[in-house]
Motif scaffolding. Structure first.
Motif, PDB file in Angstrom:
ATOM      1  N   THR A   1       0.803  -1.229   0.000  1.00  0.00           N
ATOM      2  CA  THR A   1       0.000   0.000   0.000  1.00  0.00           C
ATOM      3  C   THR A   1       0.840   1.286   0.000  1.00  0.00           C
ATOM      4  N   LEU A   2       2.107   1.195   0.366  1.00  0.00           N
ATOM      5  CA  LEU A   2       2.979   2.384   0.332  1.00  0.00           C
ATOM      6  C   LEU A   2       2.986   3.060  -1.045  1.00  0.00           C
ATOM      7  N   PRO A   3       3.162   2.301  -2.148  1.00  0.00           N
ATOM      8  CA  PRO A   3       3.130   2.961  -3.467  1.00  0.00           C
ATOM      9  C   PRO A   3       1.789   3.635  -3.750  1.00  0.00           C
ATOM     10  N   GLU A   4       0.707   3.076  -3.188  1.00  0.00           N
ATOM     11  CA  GLU A   4      -0.625   3.648  -3.421  1.00  0.00           C
ATOM     12  C   GLU A   4      -0.785   4.993  -2.727  1.00  0.00           C
ATOM     13  N   ILE A   5      -0.299   5.102  -1.493  1.00  0.00           N
ATOM     14  CA  ILE A   5      -0.418   6.392  -0.790  1.00  0.00           C
ATOM     15  C   ILE A   5       0.496   7.427  -1.444  1.00  0.00           C
ATOM     16  N   GLU A   6       1.644   6.977  -1.950  1.00  0.00           N
ATOM     17  CA  GLU A   6       2.550   7.895  -2.648  1.00  0.00           C
ATOM     18  C   GLU A   6       1.940   8.358  -3.976  1.00  0.00           C
ATOM     19  N   LYS A   7       1.262   7.429  -4.668  1.00  0.00           N
ATOM     20  CA  LYS A   7       0.567   7.769  -5.906  1.00  0.00           C
ATOM     21  C   LYS A   7      -0.537   8.796  -5.615  1.00  0.00           C
ATOM     22  N   TYR A   8      -1.242   8.581  -4.519  1.00  0.00           N
ATOM     23  CA  TYR A   8      -2.309   9.501  -4.096  1.00  0.00           C
ATOM     24  C   TYR A   8      -1.741  10.884  -3.791  1.00  0.00           C
ATOM     25  N   GLN A   9      -0.623  10.918  -3.074  1.00  0.00           N
ATOM     26  CA  GLN A   9       0.004  12.193  -2.720  1.00  0.00           C
ATOM     27  C   GLN A   9       0.457  12.944  -3.971  1.00  0.00           C
ATOM     28  N   ASN A  10       1.007  12.202  -4.935  1.00  0.00           N
ATOM     29  CA  ASN A  10       1.467  12.824  -6.185  1.00  0.00           C
ATOM     30  C   ASN A  10       0.291  13.317  -7.026  1.00  0.00           C
ATOM     31  N   ALA A  11      -0.842  12.631  -6.932  1.00  0.00           N
ATOM     32  CA  ALA A  11      -2.034  13.022  -7.692  1.00  0.00           C
ATOM     33  C   ALA A  11      -2.714  14.244  -7.073  1.00  0.00           C
ATOM     34  N   HIS A  12      -2.384  14.544  -5.828  1.00  0.00           N
ATOM     35  CA  HIS A  12      -2.924  15.716  -5.137  1.00  0.00           C
ATOM     36  C   HIS A  12      -1.754  16.615  -4.762  1.00  0.00           C
ATOM     37  N   PRO A  13      -1.278  17.435  -5.699  1.00  0.00           N
ATOM     38  CA  PRO A  13      -0.035  18.192  -5.466  1.00  0.00           C
ATOM     39  C   PRO A  13      -0.101  19.262  -4.392  1.00  0.00           C
ATOM     40  N   LEU A  14      -1.287  19.538  -3.838  1.00  0.00           N
ATOM     41  CA  LEU A  14      -1.427  20.507  -2.747  1.00  0.00           C
ATOM     42  C   LEU A  14      -0.823  21.868  -3.092  1.00  0.00           C
ATOM     43  N   LYS A  15      -1.358  22.470  -4.152  1.00  0.00           N
ATOM     44  CA  LYS A  15      -0.902  23.816  -4.530  1.00  0.00           C
ATOM     45  C   LYS A  15      -1.333  24.808  -3.452  1.00  0.00           C
TER      46      LYS A  15
END
Length: 198
Positions: free
Chosen positions: A162-176
């Motif tokens: 699940t680590l890659p999934e949370i990282e994928k999620y974080q990258n998909a939400h760049p938090l501008k």
């Protein structure tokens, strides 16, 4: 006039806060976003807790037959373990209860010779019973240690999956920071307007 100005400024601030809410939408679909779907009352909800690792992992299982088969196998092993051990546990509990009750009832025997004789008989019976169950208890202890090892390995496996999934999620939400900076600008305008009120 000042009240009208203040009301207009507050209205503008409230209205403009809701304008840019769609800027942090995900760029790609991922398992983490799907964890928001309601699972209450379903099999997944009872099988997995409310922690994010289990929620994400349950989403991964839906599309991966190997993961699903592994999960089913682990679940079946745990269920079978309970059934296998319970039959022995019941015997242990009843035997322990019996010896405890026998010791308690001995206290009401007033004849010291009879009391001493029955205490020896109980002690002998307990020693025979302990020898009989010694190997069984050792095997059950091994089963418990194996269960712990399986659980430890599975927790680590799920985290790694699940680590890659949370990282994928974080990258998909760049938090501008645009929305935050714009909002602070509006707050500052209001602050300045309020400071100038007389």
């Amino acid at each position: 006039m000042k009240k009208t100005f203040l009301t207009a400024t507050l209205s503008l601030l409230i209205f403009s806060c809701g304008e840019n809410r769609s800027e942090n939408k995900p760029l790609v679909e991922n398992a983490v976003d799907k964890t928001d779907s309601p699972l209450k009352g379903s099999f997944e909800s009872s099988r997995y807790g409310d922690n994010m690792i289990d929620k994400i992992y349950s989403e991964l299982i839906k599309n991966d037959k190997k993961l699903s088969a592994l999960d089913d196998k682990i679940l079946k092993v745990h269920e079978e373990e309970s059934k296998v051990i319970n039959q022995y546990e019941n015997i242990f509990i009843k035997s322990d209860d019996y010896y405890r009750d026998a010791k308690n009832q001995i206290n009401s025997v007033t004849d010291s010779l009879m009391k001493h004789q029955i205490e020896n008989e109980i002690k002998l019976s307990m020693q025979k019973y302990d020898l009989k169950v010694k190997n069984i208890k050792a095997l059950i202890s091994r089963i418990s240690k194996n269960r712990e090892t399986i659980n430890n390995l599975y927790i680590v496996f799920k985290i790694r999956k699940t680590l890659p999934e949370i990282e994928k999620y974080q990258n998909a939400h760049p938090l501008k920071t645009d929305n935050l900076e714009q909002y602070i600008g509006k707050q500052n305008q209001l602050l300045n307007a309020m400071k100038n009120l007389k």
